[in-house]
Each structure stands twice: as C-alpha cells, then as structure tokens.
Design an enzyme around this catalytic site. Structure first.
Site, PDB file in Angstrom:
ATOM      1  CB  SER A  50       6.569  -4.903   2.751  1.00 18.71           C
ATOM      2  OG  SER A  50       7.436  -5.523   1.818  1.00 18.71           O
ATOM      3  CE  LYS A  91       9.208  -8.743   3.614  1.00 15.25           C
ATOM      4  NZ  LYS A  91       8.056  -7.832   3.529  1.00 15.25           N
TER       5      LYS A  91
END
Length: 260
Positions: A50, A91
C-alpha cells in the site's frame, strides 16, 4: 643501546599507546551507535504494497519513536487504530487537525483548497482511486493515505466511520526514516506540503549520525588492531640480517692481518 634503537623503541611504545586508544574509542563509538539506535529506532516489516513505490511489500523499515504531537503533513508514520484492525500500519499523513482534504481536482489531492503535487505516487496514478468528498480533519487527529492509492486500506476507505476516516495523533507510534532492507536508505523528505500554513514533513531523526558513529568506530577498531602486526613486520624488515653483519666483521679481520 644505540640512540637509533632507543628512538625506535620510544616510537613503538607511543604507537602501541595510540593504537590502544583508537581501539577503545572505536569500541565506544561502535557500541554506542548501536545502543543509541536501539533506543531511538524500531524496525518494522511492511506486510502489504500500500506504500508502493516508496516502500514495497516485505521491506524492512527503521522508524523513529516519536510523540504523535510531532507528526506533520507528508510524514510516513507507523500507527495502530483499533477500528482499522489494531495492527501496526504504515501510511502517509496528508491532513492534520483543521485541514480540509478532498480529491480530485485535475487528478490531484487538495488540502485547504490548494492542489498538492505528490511526486511519491506511482507514475501515472491519480491521487485517489475514487473521489474524496471534502473532509474536515478534527483537531488532534490525522488523515492518512497510502502512496498506492488504488489498493490502500486508509482514511479514504473509512470515511463512513464516526471519525470520518481520521485517527488520533496518540495512535502514532513512530515515523519511518529509512528502508533498511533492501538497502534503499533514507526516505526523501517531501516538499509537497511546504506551501501550506505550518509547512510540510518533519526533518529526519539522528539515523545518519548513528550510522556515522558505527562506521567510524569500526574503522578505529580495525585500524588500531592492525597497528601491532604491521609495526612488528616493519621493524623486522628494517633490522640487518645476522649473516651480513658477521661477514662484514670477518672481512675486516682478514684485511688487517694481510697488512701486518
């Protein structure tokens, strides 16, 4: 004992002393750099893609332990959020308390109405797989997205949650400074958010200084340990051989007898 020999022995003792000092200092720097690093940084393995291309699936990263209040836009952080699965996740912070985050304007993310050019996204990829409605980030919370926007379970996926996809600053455990394996090195500090009030990403931690201490320590230890054998070899090579000396004295005696 000749003056030359006394001088050589004096130099030898000084060299041995300096060698010992170098080894001792090298051990302090080498071990100190590792211990310092162990207190400041924690390794994590990234389970998914991701954050591609910044960080790949299976990469081993080094993250500096920091307080969530020190996090800024653009930082890549490690956090745990119970409603997201209560597992360590990595993230990028794109919005902080008070920011209005939306997507997409001409394919770009906007923060407080300003288009954000994100050079860390995969080439040709838009800032979001689907549109993001304007979301105001509550004070004390963060809006986070993966760099691989089309396959990231991030704030965009949790917009329907009670907190509109945001996580508290207290959920942040660390900030990623480098990819340790493969040896990609330090993450580039992004300038994408520098034009916003409060600026963009924070400066990296002391990892470079710690690595410099470890390398310098290793050089001093190896250099100091190698001095003794090298110095002894040099002294042996400089000493005259016994046979040549004896031959010289015999020749001198024979010549004197012949003159008599």
């Amino acid at each position: 004992m000749s003056t030359t020999r006394r001088t050589d022995e004096g130099r030898g003792r000084l060299g041995s002393t300096l060698s010992g000092v170098a080894v001792a200092l090298g051990c302090v720097l080498f071990l100190g750099g590792f211990v310092w690093g162990a207190f400041v940084y924690q390794p994590y393995t990234v389970p998914t893609g991701s954050m591609t291309p910044t960080i790949g699936a299976g990469d081993r990263v080094l993250a500096q332990r920091i307080d969530g209040d020190d996090v800024r836009r653009g930082d890549v952080v490690v956090f745990r959020q119970q409603s997201w699965g209560d597992l360590p996740m990595i993230k990028r912070v794109v919005g902080v308390g008070g920011d209005k985050v939306a997507c997409c304007t001409d394919g770009s993310l906007t923060v407080n109405g300003k288009r954000i050019e994100e050079p860390y996204l995969p080439e040709g990829e838009q800032a979001a797989a689907t549109g993001l409605p304007t979301t105001t980030v509550p004070e004390g919370r963060l809006f986070l997205l993966g760099d691989e926007r089309s396959g990231s379970m991030d704030s965009s996926v949790h917009l329907e949650d009670a907190d509109h996809g945001t996580v508290p600053r207290s959920a942040v455990k660390a900030r990623v400074d480098a990819v340790a394996w493969p040896l990609d090195g330090m993450l580039d500090r992004t300038k994408a958010f520098d034009g916003l009030p409060g600026g963009g990403g924070s400066e990296p931690g002391p990892l470079r200084l710690q690595l410099a201490a470890v390398v310098a320590g290793a050089v001093l230890v190896l250099g100091g340990a190698a001095y003794g054998p090298i110095a002894r070899r040099t002294r042996r090579d400089a000493e005259p051989t016994g046979g040549a000396g004896a031959g010289g004295r015999s020749g001198g005696t024979a010549e004197a007898a012949g003159v008599g």
